[in-house]
Scaffold this motif. Structure first.
Motif, PDB file in Angstrom:
ATOM      1  N   MET A 166      13.083  91.604 115.392  1.00 14.98           N
ATOM      2  CA  MET A 166      12.259  91.377 114.200  1.00 14.98           C
ATOM      3  C   MET A 166      12.880  92.019 112.968  1.00 14.98           C
ATOM      4  SD  MET A 166       8.317  91.676 115.500  1.00 14.98           S
ATOM      5  CE  MET A 166       8.538  93.122 116.532  1.00 14.98           C
ATOM      6  N   ALA A 167      13.609  93.107 113.169  1.00 13.39           N
ATOM      7  CA  ALA A 167      14.244  93.792 112.036  1.00 13.39           C
ATOM      8  C   ALA A 167      15.297  92.924 111.368  1.00 13.39           C
ATOM      9  CB  ALA A 167      14.864  95.109 112.500  1.00 13.39           C
ATOM     10  N   GLY A 168      15.761  91.894 112.070  1.00 13.00           N
ATOM     11  CA  GLY A 168      16.719  90.982 111.478  1.00 13.00           C
ATOM     12  C   GLY A 168      16.180  90.269 110.251  1.00 13.00           C
ATOM     13  N   LEU A 169      14.858  90.218 110.111  1.00 15.24           N
ATOM     14  CA  LEU A 169      14.253  89.562 108.948  1.00 15.24           C
ATOM     15  C   LEU A 169      14.549  90.302 107.648  1.00 15.24           C
ATOM     16  CD1 LEU A 169      10.768  88.612 110.450  1.00 15.24           C
ATOM     17  CD2 LEU A 169      12.709  87.087 110.037  1.00 15.24           C
ATOM     18  N   VAL A 170      14.888  91.580 107.730  1.00 15.17           N
ATOM     19  CA  VAL A 170      15.200  92.345 106.516  1.00 15.17           C
ATOM     20  C   VAL A 170      16.685  92.672 106.447  1.00 15.17           C
ATOM     21  CG1 VAL A 170      12.894  93.327 106.303  1.00 15.17           C
ATOM     22  CG2 VAL A 170      14.616  94.534 107.670  1.00 15.17           C
ATOM     23  N   GLY A 171      17.483  91.881 107.130  1.00 16.04           N
ATOM     24  CA  GLY A 171      18.928  92.048 107.046  1.00 16.04           C
ATOM     25  C   GLY A 171      19.474  93.218 107.824  1.00 16.04           C
ATOM     26  N   ALA A 172      18.804  93.585 108.920  1.00 15.97           N
ATOM     27  CA  ALA A 172      19.261  94.723 109.712  1.00 15.97           C
ATOM     28  C   ALA A 172      20.423  94.363 110.624  1.00 15.97           C
ATOM     29  CB  ALA A 172      18.110  95.287 110.545  1.00 15.97           C
TER      30      ALA A 172
END
Length: 219
Positions: A166-172
């Motif tokens: 889910m953190a991929g949504l903020v460019g992680a």
């Protein structure tokens, strides 16, 4: 064609590396915070070795509030704090703090549950021998609960993998970011499905290792 396959493979490998990096770093910090917090939840209770009603109520409230927040909401909620502490809200650096805040209370509850499963008679036997509470906690209580603690760590690690996706949504970065960027935005379902399969395999491997270690510690 070969260049495309090479680029595709590098993308997946980089995503897996980012996912593992986020998971390992966060899990280490989570253990440092979550295990003592779980012990405090048990031992500051009215039946604990260091009963403290006000401290226990405070810890209970904090843990319950943090656990009630879905990760994606928590992620955006503490963005200002993350930016202030680490100077960025993107990349691996920008997501470690939200991941720790999300996972540490969860692990603390799992540790608490494992410690409460320890036979009180064992603790009373050591107390009757005049052994200090600190030694009982560090050398007896945690040892007796080690199998349950490993199961808790396994669940925490698996939960972290889901959170990193889910953190991929903020460019992680990570496999979640790849699945979103390539599979959803660029309409490349092959990369998205590959990312999903790798995530499933990763979870299965972690769960299997956790089960084996837990069973051995039980013996």
């Amino acid at each position: 064609m070969s260049n495309f396959i090479a680029e595709w493979g590098n993308t997946i490998v980089n995503g897996l590396t980012d996912t593992l990096t986020m998971t390992i770093i966060t899990l280490i910090i989570t253990v440092i915070i979550g295990v003592p917090l779980g012990v405090l939840l048990v031992e500051t209770n009215v039946k604990g070795m260091y009963p403290n009603a006000s401290l226990h109520a405070t810890l209970e409230t904090i843990v319950n509030i943090l656990r009630s927040l879905p990760f994606i909401i928590l992620l955006f909620l503490i963005l200002p704090i993350t930016r202030f502490l680490v100077g960025t809200t993107i990349g691996i650096r920008g997501v470690i703090l939200p991941l720790v805040v999300y996972c540490a209370p969860f692990l603390a509850r799992l540790i608490e549950s494992s410690l409460l499963d320890v036979d009180p008679g064992i603790i009373e036997a050591y107390q009757s021998m005049g052994i200090s509470n600190y030694k009982i906690i560090s050398r007896v209580l945690l040892r007796e609960a080690r199998s349950g603690i490993i199961r808790g760590l396994t669940l925490a690690a698996i939960g972290l993998i889901g959170a990193t996706a889910m953190a991929g949504l903020v460019g992680a970065g990570g496999l979640g970011d790849i699945a979103y960027q390539y599979g959803f935005q660029r309409y490349q379902p092959d990369i998205m499905y590959t990312s999903i399969v790798i995530l499933i395999i990763l979870v299965q491997v972690i769960q299997s290792i956790g089960n084996v270690v837990s069973r051995r510690l039980t013996k």
